[in-house]
Design a protein around this motif. Sequence first.
Motif, PDB file in Angstrom:
ATOM      1  N   LEU A 196     -11.585   2.159 -10.468  1.00 58.40           N
ATOM      2  CA  LEU A 196     -10.308   1.415 -10.714  1.00 58.40           C
ATOM      3  C   LEU A 196      -9.265   2.395 -10.482  1.00 58.40           C
ATOM      4  O   LEU A 196      -8.718   3.289 -11.731  1.00 58.40           O
ATOM      5  N   ASP A 197      -8.710   2.101  -9.519  1.00 62.63           N
ATOM      6  CA  ASP A 197      -7.457   3.206  -9.185  1.00 62.63           C
ATOM      7  C   ASP A 197      -6.155   2.963  -9.685  1.00 62.63           C
ATOM      8  O   ASP A 197      -6.046   1.608 -10.389  1.00 62.63           O
ATOM      9  N   LEU A 198      -5.111   3.640  -9.383  1.00 64.40           N
ATOM     10  CA  LEU A 198      -3.633   3.274  -9.559  1.00 64.40           C
ATOM     11  C   LEU A 198      -3.295   2.061  -8.663  1.00 64.40           C
ATOM     12  O   LEU A 198      -3.470   0.993  -9.070  1.00 64.40           O
ATOM     13  N   PHE A 199      -2.254   2.449  -7.873  1.00 69.85           N
ATOM     14  CA  PHE A 199      -2.113   1.562  -6.683  1.00 69.85           C
ATOM     15  C   PHE A 199      -1.985   2.395  -5.601  1.00 69.85           C
ATOM     16  O   PHE A 199      -1.718   3.497  -5.215  1.00 69.85           O
ATOM     17  N   PRO A 200      -1.920   1.545  -4.243  1.00 67.12           N
ATOM     18  CA  PRO A 200      -2.143   2.177  -2.952  1.00 67.12           C
ATOM     19  C   PRO A 200      -1.164   3.356  -2.782  1.00 67.12           C
ATOM     20  O   PRO A 200      -0.007   3.107  -3.071  1.00 67.12           O
ATOM     21  N   GLY A 201      -1.576   4.392  -2.246  1.00 62.66           N
ATOM     22  CA  GLY A 201      -0.760   5.549  -1.679  1.00 62.66           C
ATOM     23  C   GLY A 201      -0.023   6.414  -2.855  1.00 62.66           C
ATOM     24  O   GLY A 201       0.569   7.322  -2.455  1.00 62.66           O
ATOM     25  N   HIS A 202      -0.512   6.404  -4.330  1.00 62.96           N
ATOM     26  CA  HIS A 202       0.255   6.820  -5.158  1.00 62.96           C
ATOM     27  C   HIS A 202      -0.663   8.403  -5.139  1.00 62.96           C
ATOM     28  O   HIS A 202      -1.650   8.308  -5.498  1.00 62.96           O
ATOM     29  N   PRO A 203       0.199   9.606  -5.088  1.00 59.83           N
ATOM     30  CA  PRO A 203      -0.574  10.855  -4.936  1.00 59.83           C
ATOM     31  C   PRO A 203      -1.344  11.254  -6.200  1.00 59.83           C
ATOM     32  O   PRO A 203      -2.501  11.789  -6.174  1.00 59.83           O
ATOM     33  N   VAL A 204      -0.908  10.915  -7.299  1.00 62.14           N
ATOM     34  CA  VAL A 204      -1.534  11.158  -8.687  1.00 62.14           C
ATOM     35  C   VAL A 204      -2.934  10.271  -8.625  1.00 62.14           C
ATOM     36  O   VAL A 204      -3.884  10.993  -9.027  1.00 62.14           O
ATOM     37  N   GLY A 205      -2.748   9.211  -8.360  1.00 66.18           N
ATOM     38  CA  GLY A 205      -4.174   8.076  -8.257  1.00 66.18           C
ATOM     39  C   GLY A 205      -4.972   8.833  -7.528  1.00 66.18           C
ATOM     40  O   GLY A 205      -6.293   8.941  -7.633  1.00 66.18           O
ATOM     41  N   ILE A 206      -4.491   9.373  -6.188  1.00 69.09           N
ATOM     42  CA  ILE A 206      -5.446   9.858  -4.956  1.00 69.09           C
ATOM     43  C   ILE A 206      -6.237  11.139  -5.581  1.00 69.09           C
ATOM     44  O   ILE A 206      -7.308  11.492  -5.400  1.00 69.09           O
ATOM     45  N   ALA A 207      -5.287  11.833  -6.308  1.00 68.86           N
ATOM     46  CA  ALA A 207      -5.834  13.200  -6.745  1.00 68.86           C
ATOM     47  C   ALA A 207      -6.940  13.165  -7.726  1.00 68.86           C
ATOM     48  O   ALA A 207      -7.966  13.740  -7.591  1.00 68.86           O
ATOM     49  N   ARG A 208      -6.423  12.371  -8.795  1.00 68.36           N
ATOM     50  CA  ARG A 208      -7.583  12.082  -9.725  1.00 68.36           C
ATOM     51  C   ARG A 208      -8.871  11.552  -9.226  1.00 68.36           C
ATOM     52  O   ARG A 208     -10.033  11.753  -9.521  1.00 68.36           O
ATOM     53  N   HIS A 209      -8.674  10.378  -8.380  1.00 65.31           N
ATOM     54  CA  HIS A 209      -9.819   9.870  -7.680  1.00 65.31           C
ATOM     55  C   HIS A 209     -10.747  10.892  -6.902  1.00 65.31           C
ATOM     56  O   HIS A 209     -12.183  10.886  -7.104  1.00 65.31           O
TER      57      HIS A 209
END
Lengths: 311, 330
Positions: free
Chosen positions: B155-168
């Motif tokens: 369950l990610d943050l929203f598309p394209g957000h760098p913090v979301g991508i880094a944690r993922h």
Amino acid sequence: MPPLSKLGPVIALLAACVFFASQSDRFLSSQNFSLILQQVMVVGIIAIGQTLIILTAGIDLSCGMAMALGSVIMTKFAVDLGMNPYLAIGCGIAVTVLIGFINGALVTSVKLPAFIVTLGTMNIAFAVTQLYSQAQTVTGLPEAMGYFGNTFQLGQATFTYGTVLMLGMYVLTWLYLRETAPGRHLYAVGNNPEAARLTGIATNKVLLGVYMIAGMCYGIAALMSVARMGVGDPQGGQTDNLDSITAVVLGGTSLFGGRGSIMGTLVGVLIVGVFRNGLTLMGVSSVYQILVTGILVILAVATDQLTHKKG
Amino acid sequence: MNVKQCIALAVLTAAGGGAMAEEAIVGLITKTDTNPFFVKMKEGAQQRAKLKGAKLLTAAGRADGDNAGQVTAIENMVAAGAKAIMITPSDSKAIVPAIKKARAAGVLVIALDSPTEPQDATDALFATDNYKAGLLIGQYAKAAFAGKPVKIAMLDLFPGHPVGIARHNGFLAGFGAPGISAKTVGPAKTADVVCMADSFGDQGKGQTAMENCLQKNPDINLVYTINEPAAAGAYKALKALGKEKNVMIVSVDGGCAGVRDVKAGVIAATSQQYPLNMAGLGVEAGVEYAKNGKKASGYVDTGVTLISDKQQAGVESRDTAFGLNSCWGK
């Protein structure tokens, strides 16, 4: 003496200015006032379209999303397709006029309520914006798109060309509503559409025209946003529909249509801008801005309701 | 004489006002005013500003993603005479031109919590290492599953957000997926990942996302969540189907409600970050610049700790008592 609904907004604006001037020695400067004008530019231009629509007893929820779509279209066309920037700007404005046309056509020919129609187009415009931009901010814009963000000096103050355009648009709209037949018809349609129709006014034509002019305002606002931010912003405009309605109501225009003024809207826009700027200068949380705005909105609507009953 | 005295008094007062303005003014711009994470950040900034004798200005966007609101806040703070501005950017790219203008006016700009794009658009970045935060819960989950078959929902943050991508990506790397690093572009996907959905970091949307993932694949047994509200939503969705016992949820953030969820067994482990620290260090750097002209620069890691009451061999973690001691929110 003008009625309270006309004087109230100006009094509120002046009172706010006096209060903030007493709280911060940086508030009362031409430089700061020109800054506030720059900050309210985008919502200010959107609110022109919103005022015209509310004068016809309608409402437009799609304006902020239309603005965001316009800004993404004009920037992506210029950056990704390498289109001539002026043509790209034209395409962006054409799309917002198209949204206005769709709103107007559904309101006039299918007789749908404006609230529902624009709720629909708001969502459609948002989705198309996200899909087309892949939710990515558009950067690397050609210089021409930043023109209205450029500044010139006037004494101590630094103005952008965008603020001049905004003020010019207010004056034009004021003249249009006051001096031209279509402008007068707009009030008549808002007051009583049936009576207006019986006196020979083509009410549907007036309404369709109003929604398209409003659409054009949103396109110009999109250009202003692009010039101010330096990017095409797909996340933008999310609260601009409510912000513009707030400005219209604060300016004393009646949500029941037919009564109000465009200069009142300008005052309403400035009230919100002055509170945000002043509270920041004081070091107070922006939640208070929302609190004060809420109270003022209720006061404005209550004043309208009371004067309406008397009149 | 009286008039002259008045003038003299006025001049003196004005001069006094001028001297008052000499105190260092620093600004903090958060994404919103209401998220407990930012409330804590503000608290940290206020504490440190008081300690340092500086004046703190605060402002926020109206909603997550409100770039225009943050631009306005930057302008107002520059107008207010702020010498340094800390900002948690809502839109990492769109905020850059406004930051450029502020820096050109001689203001030190520090990004808190998440970087701008490019990162060097600000003078410095004080933030959690989000990749590491993901890595820790990935390693924890790997040790807990010990090679058992796994079906992961993310369950990610929203598309394209760098913090979301880094944690993922950190989570997947920690779980042992090969070829993923902190430099991987975009959210990675492995064969074990059966569902990826956006939660917007929100409990309601997290619940909906989890419900849909369970529709897609009812055998999900490991859930990565971007933050604890999303984790709480995921738990509700699992509980409604009676699956909460057999599914492990891991998360990132370390808010008090989240740590209590770890204590209650709703969440198996979470990576705790330290907003108080970010803001405190930011204020310190801002005051330092205002007084001595010394500019902070580069990336400063503000720390991350794995919180869990069930220790896994080979993975370092602290218990919820520690977590509750350093959490934020109610």
